[in-house]
Design a protein around this motif. Structure first.
Motif, PDB file in Angstrom:
ATOM      1  N   MET A  36       9.697  -6.474   6.815  1.00 37.56           N
ATOM      2  CA  MET A  36       9.678  -5.462   5.764  1.00 37.56           C
ATOM      3  C   MET A  36       9.181  -6.032   4.442  1.00 37.56           C
ATOM      4  SD  MET A  36      10.658  -2.354   6.592  1.00 37.56           S
ATOM      5  CE  MET A  36      11.313  -1.706   5.068  1.00 37.56           C
ATOM      6  N   ARG A  37       9.365  -7.319   4.232  1.00 33.19           N
ATOM      7  CA  ARG A  37       8.953  -7.949   2.979  1.00 33.19           C
ATOM      8  C   ARG A  37       7.468  -8.302   3.041  1.00 33.19           C
ATOM      9  NH1 ARG A  37      14.106 -12.134   2.257  1.00 33.19           N
ATOM     10  NH2 ARG A  37      15.737 -10.536   2.294  1.00 33.19           N
ATOM     11  N   SER A  38       6.648  -7.303   3.093  1.00 34.99           N
ATOM     12  CA  SER A  38       5.213  -7.543   3.215  1.00 34.99           C
ATOM     13  C   SER A  38       4.449  -6.340   2.692  1.00 34.99           C
ATOM     14  CB  SER A  38       4.826  -7.808   4.677  1.00 34.99           C
ATOM     15  OG  SER A  38       5.064  -6.653   5.461  1.00 34.99           O
ATOM     16  N   LEU A  39       3.172  -6.572   2.425  1.00 35.73           N
ATOM     17  CA  LEU A  39       2.272  -5.479   2.072  1.00 35.73           C
ATOM     18  C   LEU A  39       1.791  -4.845   3.366  1.00 35.73           C
ATOM     19  CD1 LEU A  39       0.394  -3.844   0.191  1.00 35.73           C
ATOM     20  CD2 LEU A  39      -1.266  -5.702   0.417  1.00 35.73           C
ATOM     21  N   ASN A  79      -3.357  -9.761  10.927  1.00 37.76           N
ATOM     22  CA  ASN A  79      -4.204  -8.743  11.552  1.00 37.76           C
ATOM     23  C   ASN A  79      -4.431  -7.563  10.612  1.00 37.76           C
ATOM     24  OD1 ASN A  79      -4.540  -9.707  14.497  1.00 37.76           O
ATOM     25  ND2 ASN A  79      -2.334  -9.887  14.162  1.00 37.76           N
ATOM     26  N   GLN A  80      -3.404  -7.214   9.845  1.00 36.55           N
ATOM     27  CA  GLN A  80      -3.564  -6.127   8.886  1.00 36.55           C
ATOM     28  C   GLN A  80      -4.490  -6.533   7.748  1.00 36.55           C
ATOM     29  OE1 GLN A  80       0.344  -4.845   7.681  1.00 36.55           O
ATOM     30  NE2 GLN A  80       0.948  -4.234   9.748  1.00 36.55           N
ATOM     31  N   LEU A  81      -4.428  -7.798   7.339  1.00 33.08           N
ATOM     32  CA  LEU A  81      -5.331  -8.284   6.301  1.00 33.08           C
ATOM     33  C   LEU A  81      -6.785  -8.194   6.757  1.00 33.08           C
ATOM     34  CD1 LEU A  81      -6.011  -9.746   3.644  1.00 33.08           C
ATOM     35  CD2 LEU A  81      -5.557 -11.911   4.825  1.00 33.08           C
ATOM     36  N   VAL A  82      -7.056  -8.660   7.957  1.00 30.27           N
ATOM     37  CA  VAL A  82      -8.424  -8.613   8.480  1.00 30.27           C
ATOM     38  C   VAL A  82      -8.893  -7.171   8.628  1.00 30.27           C
ATOM     39  CG1 VAL A  82      -9.863  -9.166  10.475  1.00 30.27           C
ATOM     40  CG2 VAL A  82      -8.235 -10.852   9.621  1.00 30.27           C
ATOM     41  N   GLN A  83      -8.004  -6.291   9.077  1.00 25.52           N
ATOM     42  CA  GLN A  83      -8.385  -4.892   9.245  1.00 25.52           C
ATOM     43  C   GLN A  83      -8.683  -4.231   7.905  1.00 25.52           C
ATOM     44  OE1 GLN A  83      -8.819  -3.228  12.313  1.00 25.52           O
ATOM     45  NE2 GLN A  83      -9.842  -1.856  10.874  1.00 25.52           N
ATOM     46  N   VAL A  95      -5.041 -14.154  -4.157  1.00 27.78           N
ATOM     47  CA  VAL A  95      -4.269 -15.021  -5.042  1.00 27.78           C
ATOM     48  C   VAL A  95      -2.827 -15.070  -4.548  1.00 27.78           C
ATOM     49  CG1 VAL A  95      -3.525 -15.451  -7.411  1.00 27.78           C
ATOM     50  CG2 VAL A  95      -5.758 -14.403  -6.977  1.00 27.78           C
ATOM     51  N   GLU A  96      -2.401 -16.250  -4.129  1.00 25.07           N
ATOM     52  CA  GLU A  96      -1.040 -16.462  -3.623  1.00 25.07           C
ATOM     53  C   GLU A  96      -0.707 -15.460  -2.521  1.00 25.07           C
ATOM     54  OE1 GLU A  96       1.928 -17.032  -6.718  1.00 25.07           O
ATOM     55  OE2 GLU A  96       0.340 -17.532  -8.133  1.00 25.07           O
ATOM     56  N   VAL A  97      -1.616 -15.333  -1.594  1.00 27.93           N
ATOM     57  CA  VAL A  97      -1.417 -14.478  -0.424  1.00 27.93           C
ATOM     58  C   VAL A  97      -0.910 -15.350   0.719  1.00 27.93           C
ATOM     59  CG1 VAL A  97      -2.525 -12.971   1.260  1.00 27.93           C
ATOM     60  CG2 VAL A  97      -3.198 -12.863  -1.147  1.00 27.93           C
ATOM     61  N   TYR A  98       0.197 -14.943   1.321  1.00 26.94           N
ATOM     62  CA  TYR A  98       0.797 -15.677   2.431  1.00 26.94           C
ATOM     63  C   TYR A  98       0.755 -14.793   3.676  1.00 26.94           C
ATOM     64  CZ  TYR A  98       2.712 -19.501  -0.406  1.00 26.94           C
ATOM     65  OH  TYR A  98       2.858 -20.607  -1.206  1.00 26.94           O
TER      66      TYR A  98
END
Length: 554
Positions: free
Chosen positions: A278-281, A307-311, A326-329
């Motif tokens: 849940m602690r995510s974009l 996978n959501q980032l790539v999509q 920037v500071e993406v984990y």
């Protein structure tokens, strides 16, 4: 002064504006010099209308006449409502610190003062807020930018006040005259998932929000996750963003605090897997639609599923030209030895598993993606139950080439440079080459004579020319987002300055928040000390009394 050309006067005053960009009040005295100064400075000084808590109070007297005279110069509105408190927040703080009032006496006046910043019949209510805002918007027809700081709620998760303020703002914007300029730039700070869901669940609020988003070309959202259960935030957030059909730049700022750049790993302790996810974009994978006009994208201080980032990038790839991370984990659950574990770059001398998401390779192989700019800062991994006994305990964070490049630089090169193969170990380039023979010339410089000792071999006496290693010519701004954006920022600069001239600043609101946080921190530390006192104390089993006296209060 009369003999000074108008162009030079304008340049001089513009230079003064640039020097005072952090404090607009420093420029105001220059208006009193002469009429020419006053006329030249008005477009800068009145470019933004600032509204804060005191402007909406019931006993406040709006200066409508002055606004009517300069309203045509205004192109932006800055609404700072951070100091407004939620009643739930004050109630919770009172309950927490009720037993500590004698030890933290400043809590009493602080809580009383905070109640004066709540929306109520004695301060201002929804009607007062709407009346003032609509009156201001009516007198500034050329406004196309708006920045709003919602209340920063320290405790509690209902966000009722923030929801009310944002919904009322959308309603006021939706009622603007059709002859007014459309809103093109929107910046909202501290919007929560609860607020987004509440607005999308109300048909009237949703209609106003959709009308507000319709003509946007620039959008900056700073948000935080509060709900601890599966919610519709994923669907609602991107539903609103996609309603901005003309969107050209998008910046999403998360809730993460500064993390350790040395380890680039964040490990969650004592949380369930559901809370961790849940602690995510969020980004929907099932109903992805392309963004037709988005050229600039920035993600900052967020955790996200790889996978959501790539999509997300794939859905923007048709038009995307600049990408900033920037500071993406990325979220990782499991050991790097498993075939389905995601990595930013990938492992050397290892083929990409079929089920794995190696972000750099996926972006590099994306045929529709033609980036002009890719800059990153502080990429890392958000671990859940990491395996310290793994063959790759640090994933791909180490530089296998031995050149000690930063992880950010390696990621940018893995995506942008076609001459780098991330699946094989690179061969160190040769750093010295013998010079080529000079062409025949009328004048030839004398050869360089070696000063080495007589026992030096012939190789040492031959002239060699050092060829600079291309890797050494890379500047930090070639891969680092923070450095690059100091001079070129197409996404998040509105967050710092909504009008492009003066920084958004409200010193009084910051002082109020700092006071609240400092006292709350002291109260929490006292609670921790109280727990520690009773933890180390021993109890006499016969009398039930404490053998070790508690440590006295500081």
């Amino acid at each position: 002064m009369d003999s000074l050309p108008t162009e030079i006067l304008g340049l001089v005053l513009r230079f003064n504006v640039d020097m005072c960009r952090h404090d607009k009040n420093l420029v105001l005295p220059l208006r009193l010099v002469c009429k020419a100064f006053d006329a030249a400075l008005k477009p800068y000084i009145f470019r933004t209308v600032q509204l804060e808590f005191s402007r909406f109070l019931k006993d406040a007297t709006p200066n409508t006449d002055s606004l009517a005279r300069v309203g045509h110069l205004c192109s932006a509105v800055y609404m700072d409502m951070m100091v407004v408190r939620d009643e739930e927040e004050i109630t919770r703080l009172s309950d927490i610190f009720r037993g500590l009032v004698s030890k933290v006496p400043e809590m009493v006046p602080l809580l009383e003062d905070l109640r004066r910043h709540c929306m109520s019949e004695s301060t201002f209510d929804e009607t007062d807020f709407r009346r003032v805002l609509e009156n201001v918007l009516e007198h500034i027809p050329n406004t196309s930018r708006l920045k709003m700081n919602l209340p920063f709620q320290v405790v509690g998760d209902q966000s009722l006040t923030a929801t009310l303020l944002l919904a009322t703002t959308f309603a006021s914007l939706a009622k603007r005259d059709e002859e007014h300029l459309s809103l093109e730039t929107l910046v909202i700070d501290h919007v929560s998932d609860t607020t987004i869901n509440n607005i999308c669940n109300n048909p009237i609020d949703l209609k106003n929000a959709m009308k507000t988003f319709k003509e946007l070309t620039h959008l900056v959202l700073s948000f935080k996750r509060q709900e601890k259960r599966n919610s519709t935030f994923n669907r609602n957030l991107w539903f609103l963003i996609r309603k901005a059909g003309k969107l050209g730049s998008l910046c999403l700022v998360g809730w993460n605090v500064k993390r350790d750049i040395l380890t680039r790993r964040h490990r969650h302790r004592g949380v369930t897997e559901n809370d961790w996810r849940m602690r995510s974009l969020p980004y929907p994978l099932e109903t992805s639609l392309s963004f037709d006009r988005l050229r600039f994208l920035e993600l900052k201080r967020v955790d996200i599923d790889p996978n959501q980032l790539v999509q997300l990038i794939a859905d923007c790839s048709g038009t995307l030209k600049e990408l900033y991370l920037v500071e993406v984990y990325i979220k990782v659950n499991g050991t790097a030895d498993e075939d389905n574990v995601a990595l930013w770059i990938g492992l050397q001398d290892s083929p990409t598993p079929l089920d794995a998401c190696w972000v750099a390779q996926d972006l590099r192989n994306m045929k529709s993606l033609e980036l002009d700019v890719l800059r990153v800062t502080g990429l890392g991994y958000d671990d859940f139950e990491p395996d310290e006994d793994s063959l790759h305990p640090t994933y791909d964070l180490g530089d296998p080439s031995g050149s000690d490049k930063s992880f950010d630089q390696r990621f940018v090169e893995a995506v942008m440079r076609a001459d780098i193969d991330t699946t094989t170990k690179p061969t160190p380039p040769s750093k010295t080459l013998s010079p080529e023979p000079l062409p025949e010339q009328d004048v030839v410089l004398p050869p360089v004579i070696s000063t080495a000792g007589s026992n030096a071999g012939p190789e040492a006496q031959e002239s060699e020319v050092a060829i600079p290693n291309p890797e050494c010519l890379v500047q930090r701004s070639d891969y680092d987002a923070d450095t690059f954006q100091r001079h070129h920022n197409t996404t998040s600069h509105f967050k710092r300055s909504i009008d492009g001239y003066f920084t958004n600043h409200n010193e009084q609101a910051l002082k109020e928040l700092q006071n609240l946080i400092s006292v709350a921190d002291r109260g929490m530390s006292l609670i921790s000390q109280e727990i520690e006192r009773y933890r180390v104390a021993t109890v006499d089993p016969t009398t039930g009394g404490m053998v070790t006296a508690p440590t006295p209060w500081p």
